[in-house]
Write a protein that holds these residues in place. Structure first.
Motif, PDB file in Angstrom:
ATOM      1  N   GLN A 181     -21.062 -18.247   8.844  1.00  0.00           N
ATOM      2  CA  GLN A 181     -21.602 -17.492   9.982  1.00  0.00           C
ATOM      3  C   GLN A 181     -23.000 -18.002  10.253  1.00  0.00           C
ATOM      4  O   GLN A 181     -23.851 -18.036   9.364  1.00  0.00           O
ATOM      5  N   ARG A 182     -23.241 -18.397  11.484  1.00  0.00           N
ATOM      6  CA  ARG A 182     -24.505 -19.005  11.867  1.00  0.00           C
ATOM      7  C   ARG A 182     -25.536 -17.945  12.250  1.00  0.00           C
ATOM      8  O   ARG A 182     -25.215 -16.758  12.370  1.00  0.00           O
ATOM      9  N   THR A 187     -19.203 -17.978  14.207  1.00  0.00           N
ATOM     10  CA  THR A 187     -18.615 -18.427  12.954  1.00  0.00           C
ATOM     11  C   THR A 187     -17.816 -19.704  13.160  1.00  0.00           C
ATOM     12  O   THR A 187     -17.341 -19.989  14.262  1.00  0.00           O
ATOM     13  N   SER A 188     -17.685 -20.453  12.093  1.00  0.00           N
ATOM     14  CA  SER A 188     -16.858 -21.658  12.075  1.00  0.00           C
ATOM     15  C   SER A 188     -16.062 -21.639  10.789  1.00  0.00           C
ATOM     16  O   SER A 188     -16.585 -21.271   9.728  1.00  0.00           O
ATOM     17  N   SER A 189     -14.789 -22.017  10.879  1.00  0.00           N
ATOM     18  CA  SER A 189     -13.960 -22.024   9.669  1.00  0.00           C
ATOM     19  C   SER A 189     -12.996 -23.194   9.706  1.00  0.00           C
ATOM     20  O   SER A 189     -12.708 -23.761  10.762  1.00  0.00           O
ATOM     21  N   THR A 190     -12.489 -23.544   8.535  1.00  0.00           N
ATOM     22  CA  THR A 190     -11.526 -24.634   8.407  1.00  0.00           C
ATOM     23  C   THR A 190     -10.772 -24.457   7.101  1.00  0.00           C
ATOM     24  O   THR A 190     -11.213 -23.721   6.209  1.00  0.00           O
ATOM     25  N   GLY A 191      -9.625 -25.118   6.980  1.00  0.00           N
ATOM     26  CA  GLY A 191      -8.867 -25.087   5.730  1.00  0.00           C
ATOM     27  C   GLY A 191      -7.592 -24.282   5.785  1.00  0.00           C
ATOM     28  O   GLY A 191      -6.802 -24.325   4.835  1.00  0.00           O
ATOM     29  N   HIS A 192      -7.353 -23.521   6.878  1.00  0.00           N
ATOM     30  CA  HIS A 192      -6.119 -22.747   6.965  1.00  0.00           C
ATOM     31  C   HIS A 192      -4.918 -23.662   7.170  1.00  0.00           C
ATOM     32  O   HIS A 192      -4.969 -24.612   7.965  1.00  0.00           O
ATOM     33  N   LEU A 193      -3.830 -23.365   6.478  1.00  0.00           N
ATOM     34  CA  LEU A 193      -2.558 -24.030   6.718  1.00  0.00           C
ATOM     35  C   LEU A 193      -1.827 -23.355   7.868  1.00  0.00           C
ATOM     36  O   LEU A 193      -2.055 -22.170   8.169  1.00  0.00           O
ATOM     37  N   PHE A 373      -8.333 -37.054   0.205  1.00  0.00           N
ATOM     38  CA  PHE A 373      -8.848 -38.116  -0.660  1.00  0.00           C
ATOM     39  C   PHE A 373     -10.361 -38.149  -0.480  1.00  0.00           C
ATOM     40  O   PHE A 373     -10.911 -37.508   0.423  1.00  0.00           O
ATOM     41  N   ALA A 374     -11.037 -38.878  -1.354  1.00  0.00           N
ATOM     42  CA  ALA A 374     -12.485 -38.728  -1.468  1.00  0.00           C
ATOM     43  C   ALA A 374     -13.253 -39.038  -0.191  1.00  0.00           C
ATOM     44  O   ALA A 374     -14.261 -38.399   0.092  1.00  0.00           O
ATOM     45  N   PHE A 375     -12.790 -40.005   0.608  1.00  0.00           N
ATOM     46  CA  PHE A 375     -13.494 -40.343   1.836  1.00  0.00           C
ATOM     47  C   PHE A 375     -12.681 -39.961   3.068  1.00  0.00           C
ATOM     48  O   PHE A 375     -12.660 -40.663   4.073  1.00  0.00           O
ATOM     49  N   ASP A 376     -12.052 -38.794   2.980  1.00  0.00           N
ATOM     50  CA  ASP A 376     -11.297 -38.283   4.125  1.00  0.00           C
ATOM     51  C   ASP A 376     -12.226 -37.842   5.250  1.00  0.00           C
ATOM     52  O   ASP A 376     -11.774 -37.484   6.336  1.00  0.00           O
ATOM     53  N   ASP A 377     -13.524 -37.857   4.996  1.00  0.00           N
ATOM     54  CA  ASP A 377     -14.481 -37.520   6.054  1.00  0.00           C
ATOM     55  C   ASP A 377     -14.785 -38.699   6.972  1.00  0.00           C
ATOM     56  O   ASP A 377     -15.432 -38.521   8.005  1.00  0.00           O
ATOM     57  N   VAL A 378     -14.341 -39.894   6.628  1.00  0.00           N
ATOM     58  CA  VAL A 378     -14.486 -41.026   7.546  1.00  0.00           C
ATOM     59  C   VAL A 378     -13.693 -40.704   8.810  1.00  0.00           C
ATOM     60  O   VAL A 378     -12.509 -40.380   8.753  1.00  0.00           O
ATOM     61  N   GLY A 379     -14.361 -40.757   9.951  1.00  0.00           N
ATOM     62  CA  GLY A 379     -13.714 -40.377  11.194  1.00  0.00           C
ATOM     63  C   GLY A 379     -13.676 -38.881  11.415  1.00  0.00           C
ATOM     64  O   GLY A 379     -12.985 -38.401  12.305  1.00  0.00           O
ATOM     65  N   GLN A 380     -14.418 -38.133  10.594  1.00  0.00           N
ATOM     66  CA  GLN A 380     -14.556 -36.678  10.745  1.00  0.00           C
ATOM     67  C   GLN A 380     -13.210 -35.953  10.653  1.00  0.00           C
ATOM     68  O   GLN A 380     -12.901 -35.073  11.449  1.00  0.00           O
ATOM     69  N   GLN A 381     -12.447 -36.283   9.633  1.00  0.00           N
ATOM     70  CA  GLN A 381     -11.166 -35.616   9.390  1.00  0.00           C
ATOM     71  C   GLN A 381     -11.262 -34.582   8.277  1.00  0.00           C
ATOM     72  O   GLN A 381     -10.262 -34.014   7.863  1.00  0.00           O
ATOM     73  N   GLU A 382     -12.468 -34.305   7.806  1.00  0.00           N
ATOM     74  CA  GLU A 382     -12.651 -33.460   6.639  1.00  0.00           C
ATOM     75  C   GLU A 382     -12.644 -31.975   6.973  1.00  0.00           C
ATOM     76  O   GLU A 382     -12.968 -31.564   8.095  1.00  0.00           O
ATOM     77  N   SER A 383     -12.299 -31.142   5.996  1.00  0.00           N
ATOM     78  CA  SER A 383     -12.324 -29.682   6.127  1.00  0.00           C
ATOM     79  C   SER A 383     -13.654 -29.167   5.584  1.00  0.00           C
ATOM     80  O   SER A 383     -13.743 -28.655   4.474  1.00  0.00           O
ATOM     81  N   LEU A 384     -14.673 -29.291   6.414  1.00  0.00           N
ATOM     82  CA  LEU A 384     -16.051 -28.995   6.010  1.00  0.00           C
ATOM     83  C   LEU A 384     -16.717 -28.124   7.060  1.00  0.00           C
ATOM     84  O   LEU A 384     -16.552 -28.354   8.259  1.00  0.00           O
ATOM     85  N   VAL A 385     -17.473 -27.115   6.606  1.00  0.00           N
ATOM     86  CA  VAL A 385     -18.364 -26.386   7.502  1.00  0.00           C
ATOM     87  C   VAL A 385     -19.788 -26.619   7.023  1.00  0.00           C
ATOM     88  O   VAL A 385     -20.055 -26.746   5.828  1.00  0.00           O
ATOM     89  N   HIS A 386     -20.686 -26.688   7.997  1.00  0.00           N
ATOM     90  CA  HIS A 386     -22.095 -26.914   7.683  1.00  0.00           C
ATOM     91  C   HIS A 386     -22.958 -26.119   8.647  1.00  0.00           C
ATOM     92  O   HIS A 386     -22.635 -25.999   9.837  1.00  0.00           O
ATOM     93  N   ASP A 387     -24.048 -25.588   8.134  1.00  0.00           N
ATOM     94  CA  ASP A 387     -25.047 -24.975   8.995  1.00  0.00           C
ATOM     95  C   ASP A 387     -26.401 -25.064   8.305  1.00  0.00           C
ATOM     96  O   ASP A 387     -26.498 -24.904   7.089  1.00  0.00           O
ATOM     97  N   PRO A 390     -27.588 -20.732   7.436  1.00  0.00           N
ATOM     98  CA  PRO A 390     -26.418 -19.841   7.404  1.00  0.00           C
ATOM     99  C   PRO A 390     -26.796 -18.392   7.106  1.00  0.00           C
ATOM    100  O   PRO A 390     -27.620 -18.119   6.235  1.00  0.00           O
ATOM    101  N   LEU A 391     -26.147 -17.485   7.832  1.00  0.00           N
ATOM    102  CA  LEU A 391     -26.294 -16.063   7.513  1.00  0.00           C
ATOM    103  C   LEU A 391     -25.363 -15.669   6.376  1.00  0.00           C
ATOM    104  O   LEU A 391     -25.723 -14.858   5.514  1.00  0.00           O
ATOM    105  N   GLN A 392     -24.155 -16.240   6.374  1.00  0.00           N
ATOM    106  CA  GLN A 392     -23.154 -15.864   5.391  1.00  0.00           C
ATOM    107  C   GLN A 392     -22.082 -16.946   5.302  1.00  0.00           C
ATOM    108  O   GLN A 392     -21.768 -17.590   6.303  1.00  0.00           O
ATOM    109  N   ALA A 393     -21.565 -17.150   4.113  1.00  0.00           N
ATOM    110  CA  ALA A 393     -20.429 -18.049   3.920  1.00  0.00           C
ATOM    111  C   ALA A 393     -19.172 -17.216   3.703  1.00  0.00           C
ATOM    112  O   ALA A 393     -19.241 -16.029   3.351  1.00  0.00           O
ATOM    113  N   HIS A 394     -18.012 -17.846   3.918  1.00  0.00           N
ATOM    114  CA  HIS A 394     -16.740 -17.146   3.789  1.00  0.00           C
ATOM    115  C   HIS A 394     -15.764 -17.974   2.966  1.00  0.00           C
ATOM    116  O   HIS A 394     -15.715 -19.193   3.086  1.00  0.00           O
TER     117      HIS A 394
END
Length: 401
Positions: A181-182, A187-193, A373-387, A390-394
């Motif tokens: 939560q910004r 809010t921003s979230s990722t990782g749901h199937l 895999f370790a460099f799955d963030d190449v090309g911004q394919q990663e499940s990452l939130v950043h702020d 931050p007010l709160q993490a979830h």
């Protein structure tokens, strides 16, 4: 901090200064003074799993202000690990009772680089060796956590903000999502199937020939617990060591007569390196024609782990080229696109020889994002939130369906 976390922060936060150092954001202006990150922030854990077992939560990592390893309690207070032993000795009980099904619990997380573990039904077993904490390693059949359903998230909280991700780098198991939560309340979230995605990943591995089904681990009663990453699969013999050889051979053959162009920095499109295979080695040159680094033909272990023959030091030349190659091999895009990195997911994992574990996971993520895999963030394919403030993490525990 583990090698995998370090890799992800190096790559996923390549647009940022190194998270471990607490440096300011490197994209644009420094973080404003009024946005100073407090010593701890709330982490709201919501149990939507539908499971009746008790949940146990652990916050383990490195205190960034001192470099000491330890754990944090529910209030965010840091406790350093005591001395370990040889053989390893039991670690102090760092478990935080988690929320029951349908409930939420808010704890506080300090300025750490580490992991948030959660387990169902049983507490995890942690031990201390003379070199520090021994974390679960369920690729080892004798690991005491082998028959426990658990997972973890990885995070860094420092003066520049929060980086929080879901991860499948080591294994795919109990599903969860992460969020932030910004300061403006958004809010921003990722990782749901996707619905049915959890069982769908296992079904995809079972249906893939070549040993991929052997990555799945079950309890003695047949309950599915997880799928090991293919790197661990190769290491344990569950997956053939030759599983990527055909693709690697075709890549080496192609670039013996053509050029692979790597543009590793999205914010510096003028920085390019040119790869050609000669004498069985892929040499990369810069614009002047000087060789800047070289790679032996990688094996599956190097590809899946993004290490060994694809080692990626935290520098400005070999590391960025290597992580680009690692992503291209795992996604099998090196034959279809001579300009890397390839950031078009529609073309990923299309070759019959590919990282089918990563493919199965990405295809079933609600937003397509994962750290398979370790460099799955190449090309911004990663499940990452950043702020940065931050007010709160979830952390949301999702159903196993």
């Amino acid at each position: 901090m583990t090698r995998r976390i370090r890799k992800r922060i190096t790559a996923a936060a390549a647009a940022f200064a190194t998270a471990l150092t607490g440096a300011l954001l490197a994209v644009g202006a420094p973080a404003p003074a009024q946005a100073a990150v407090p010593a701890t922030i709330p982490l709201k854990i919501t149990n939507n799993s539908g499971r009746s077992e008790p949940v146990y939560v652990y916050n383990l990592g490195t205190e960034l202000s001192t470099g000491r390893q330890g754990w944090a309690d529910a209030n965010g207070t840091f406790h350093p690990w005591p001395a370990g032993g040889n053989p390893p000795v039991p670690a102090p009980d760092a478990a935080i009772p988690g929320p029951a099904a349908g409930r939420s619990l808010t704890i506080r997380i300090p300025k750490f680089s580490g992991r948030i573990y959660f387990s169902y039904g049983q507490k995890l077993v942690f031990k201390l060796a003379t070199g520090g904490l021994v974390q679960p390693a369920v690729q080892n059949p004798s690991d005491p956590n082998r028959n426990i359903l658990f997972n973890w998230s990885e995070y860094t909280l420092n003066d520049a903000g929060l980086w929080l991700n879901s991860t499948q780098v080591d294994m795919f198991s109990a599903p969860y999502a992460v969020g932030v939560q910004r300061a403006d309340g958004s809010t921003s979230s990722t990782g749901h199937l996707e619905p049915g995605g959890y069982n769908g990943v296992f079904a995809a591995l079972r249906g893939q020939s070549g040993g991929w089904a052997n990555l799945i681990q079950t309890r003695p009663d047949g309950t599915v617990l997880r799928a090991l990453s293919p790197g661990h699969g190769v290491g344990t013999g569950a997956l053939p060591a030759s599983v990527m050889d055909d693709y690697v051979n075709r890549v080496w053959q192609k670039y013996a007569t053509s050029t692979l162009t790597v543009t590793p920095f999205a914010d510096r499109p003028g920085v390019k390196y040119y790869g050609r295979v000669s004498g069985g080695v892929m040499n990369f040159t810069d614009g002047s024609g000087a060789v800047v680094t070289s790679f032996q033909k990688p094996d599956a272990d190097s590809i899946f782990g993004c290490h060994k023959l694809l080692d990626a030091p935290n520098d400005q030349v070999r590391g960025p080229i290597s992580r680009t190659l690692c992503a291209g091999f795992n996604r099998s895009t090196l034959l279809t696109n001579p300009n890397q990195p390839d950031s078009t997911p529609a073309g990923f994992y299309r070759d019959p020889v590919t990282n089918h574990y990563a493919r199965a996971i990405h295809e079933r993520m609600a937003d397509g994002k994962a750290y398979a895999f370790a460099f799955d963030d190449v090309g911004q394919q990663e499940s990452l939130v950043h702020d940065g403030n931050p007010l709160q993490a979830h952390l949301t525990l999702d159903p196993l369906d």
